[in-house]
Scaffold this motif. Sequence first.
Motif, mmCIF file in Angstrom:
data_model
loop_
_atom_site.group_PDB
_atom_site.id
_atom_site.type_symbol
_atom_site.label_atom_id
_atom_site.label_comp_id
_atom_site.label_asym_id
_atom_site.label_seq_id
_atom_site.Cartn_x
_atom_site.Cartn_y
_atom_site.Cartn_z
ATOM 1 N N HIS A 116 -7.844 2.205 -0.669
ATOM 2 C CA HIS A 116 -7.768 0.797 -1.067
ATOM 3 C C HIS A 116 -7.806 -0.053 0.195
ATOM 4 O O HIS A 116 -7.011 0.166 1.118
ATOM 5 C CB HIS A 116 -6.473 0.531 -1.840
ATOM 6 C CG HIS A 116 -6.242 -0.922 -2.121
ATOM 7 N ND1 HIS A 116 -6.895 -1.595 -3.129
ATOM 8 C CD2 HIS A 116 -5.434 -1.834 -1.515
ATOM 9 C CE1 HIS A 116 -6.492 -2.859 -3.141
ATOM 10 N NE2 HIS A 116 -5.614 -3.029 -2.176
ATOM 11 N N GLU A 138 -0.611 -2.953 -12.833
ATOM 12 C CA GLU A 138 -0.549 -1.955 -11.749
ATOM 13 C C GLU A 138 0.907 -1.601 -11.460
ATOM 14 O O GLU A 138 1.237 -0.442 -11.181
ATOM 15 C CB GLU A 138 -1.207 -2.506 -10.489
ATOM 16 C CG GLU A 138 -2.730 -2.472 -10.510
ATOM 17 C CD GLU A 138 -3.329 -2.994 -9.213
ATOM 18 O OE1 GLU A 138 -2.551 -3.340 -8.288
ATOM 19 O OE2 GLU A 138 -4.560 -3.078 -9.106
ATOM 20 N N TYR A 139 1.767 -2.595 -11.505
ATOM 21 C CA TYR A 139 3.204 -2.360 -11.265
ATOM 22 C C TYR A 139 3.784 -1.466 -12.364
ATOM 23 O O TYR A 139 4.555 -0.539 -12.083
ATOM 24 C CB TYR A 139 3.946 -3.692 -11.229
ATOM 25 C CG TYR A 139 5.457 -3.555 -11.195
ATOM 26 C CD1 TYR A 139 6.119 -3.203 -10.027
ATOM 27 C CD2 TYR A 139 6.209 -3.780 -12.344
ATOM 28 C CE1 TYR A 139 7.497 -3.064 -9.999
ATOM 29 C CE2 TYR A 139 7.594 -3.643 -12.331
ATOM 30 C CZ TYR A 139 8.229 -3.285 -11.153
ATOM 31 O OH TYR A 139 9.594 -3.141 -11.146
ATOM 32 N N GLY A 141 2.191 0.670 -14.234
ATOM 33 C CA GLY A 141 1.650 2.017 -14.028
ATOM 34 C C GLY A 141 1.124 2.664 -15.283
ATOM 35 O O GLY A 141 0.742 2.007 -16.258
ATOM 36 N N LYS A 430 1.800 -5.625 -3.125
ATOM 37 C CA LYS A 430 1.109 -4.373 -2.823
ATOM 38 C C LYS A 430 2.092 -3.262 -2.450
ATOM 39 O O LYS A 430 1.901 -2.102 -2.811
ATOM 40 C CB LYS A 430 0.103 -4.594 -1.683
ATOM 41 C CG LYS A 430 -1.141 -5.365 -2.086
ATOM 42 C CD LYS A 430 -1.932 -4.597 -3.122
ATOM 43 C CE LYS A 430 -3.174 -5.342 -3.545
ATOM 44 N NZ LYS A 430 -3.917 -4.619 -4.605
ATOM 45 N N THR A 433 3.462 -2.110 -5.881
ATOM 46 C CA THR A 433 2.520 -1.488 -6.812
ATOM 47 C C THR A 433 1.873 -0.221 -6.255
ATOM 48 O O THR A 433 1.651 0.737 -6.990
ATOM 49 C CB THR A 433 1.412 -2.488 -7.214
ATOM 50 O OG1 THR A 433 0.746 -2.963 -6.033
ATOM 51 C CG2 THR A 433 1.985 -3.669 -7.964
ATOM 52 N N SER A 437 1.525 4.496 -6.942
ATOM 53 C CA SER A 437 0.182 4.824 -7.432
ATOM 54 C C SER A 437 -0.248 6.199 -6.921
ATOM 55 O O SER A 437 0.356 6.758 -6.007
ATOM 56 C CB SER A 437 -0.824 3.766 -6.967
ATOM 57 O OG SER A 437 -1.102 3.914 -5.597
#
Length: 539
Positions: A116, A138-139, A141, A430, A433, A437
């Motif tokens: 990323h 995104e947080y 998931g 970021k 999150t 990931s």
Amino acid sequence: MIIDKVSIDFDDHMSVLTGETGAGKSIIVDALGQLCGNRSSASLVRKGENKAIIEGVFSLTDNEKIANVLSELGMDVDDEIIITKEISSQGKSTIKMNYRPLTNAALKMLAPYLLHIHSQFETQSLFSLKNHIVLLDEYIGKDILPLKEQYLHSYKEMKSIEKEIRRIEEEEFSDEQIEYYEKQYNEIKDFSYTEESLQELENEADILKNYEQLHTHVHAIDQLLSSSDGAFEKIDATLHELDEIKDMDEYEEDYNNLYNLYYSLMDVHNHIIDTFGRYEFDEYRFNEVQEELYEISRLKNKYGYSLDDIYEARDTLKQKIDTAKNRDDVLMKLKQSLKSAKKKVEEDAMLLQNMRQQAAKQFEKDIKKELDDLYLPHAAFKVHFEKAAYTKAGGYDVIFMIRMNTGQSFAPLNESASGGELSRLMLAIKTITLKHSSLDTIIFDEVDTGVSGKVADAIGSKMEQLAQEKQVICITHLPQVAVHASHHFSILKQDKDGQTYSNTKLLDEEERINEIATMLSGDHITKEALDNARTLLKR
């Protein structure tokens, strides 16, 4: 561009790239972007060269998402993949993965699970409200994925019914139109060919078309093999001669081999004659087959390019005829279906919304903690939900609200946050999150622009924390950020023979002290700058 040849081995944890402006730091990031599927350009090729080659070697851990994408692409799942991109001086590119050709579309499918790249441009994306719901998801998931898929299925079903209702309501069904549909339908309603039956028909046409030529060749083969002076007579005579000497061990095997070949050849001859015997030229049948194939070809040209297209056209015409003749009944049933579909969308959207609202409470707390660490102690963050028309994402808009100082009212990000504050907020998001990931590598490209001093140190600390779980690569101009790295690379630009070249060097401890000192005081390194550099690095 300005790189001749360079190889960099990025290690675990945090690596930092430093160097003067224009030295080539961003080119490294651009190269990684190319390996993620970014658009190629002739400007990426060094002047006077025919091509540029970028190759990335990615070590993979147990990553289910990457494995799924590779499987979908028909690629083998391995512990390591090598992506190679070659760009010509005309700007054209070729891509390979493990030295097998790969499309750019396939590369883009894979790239989000490899690395990323977080840049200043991405920070500006916080101004776009449509990105807020993406960041919240995104947080949350993977827990939200089943609900999103369930909702999306319901939403697409609803939109499909709405589209069909509009089509029926807007389409004119005159008597002439219905008659036209019926005429088309009648010419294909009894169409029943399959790919197999069509192939058989084409084979029969070839045989009938070439029957005379086939007869000539088969007759010639028969004469060559079975006439009085043909191959069978000659081989039989040869066997007779060998039979006289086969008692000698040296010739027994030759006799047996020729004997077997003789009868194998007879089998081939019999098959050729028997197969031809099944054919019989019939001019009526030949014309019939030709007409049949012509009609199939005409229908394929009219309704599509395949048999499936003809069947699809037949079903569509049947549906249009039924709809035209029973328009009111069809619309009534569709509207009843739409009512049920809307109810299902509302229910699934609410399930999705409940999860987002619940997660937003913890998200706000986590962001607040990160902002405190980044020297924004008076800032407060809130996730605001606003009812909206149903979209693919749900039935609510998600808006990130910020209050930078005590006593102020909450306002959307784009109305209240400065550039430096926005950078810190995006870094906070970021950090939260990306930590959980499946992504292994994160690149920060000068996201610390507009800050300095203790704030820069806090940003570096955040990256260092993230690097305990991920591979972090950071490009920076700030010594307070650079000192947090485990590995320090210096990007150097040099002139040689009238050409400019960029090189990369992994710094040892003493070289790193000098690099940090240069970042602190410029080209003229003072004793105070060196002492300060040692102090920063020893913390």
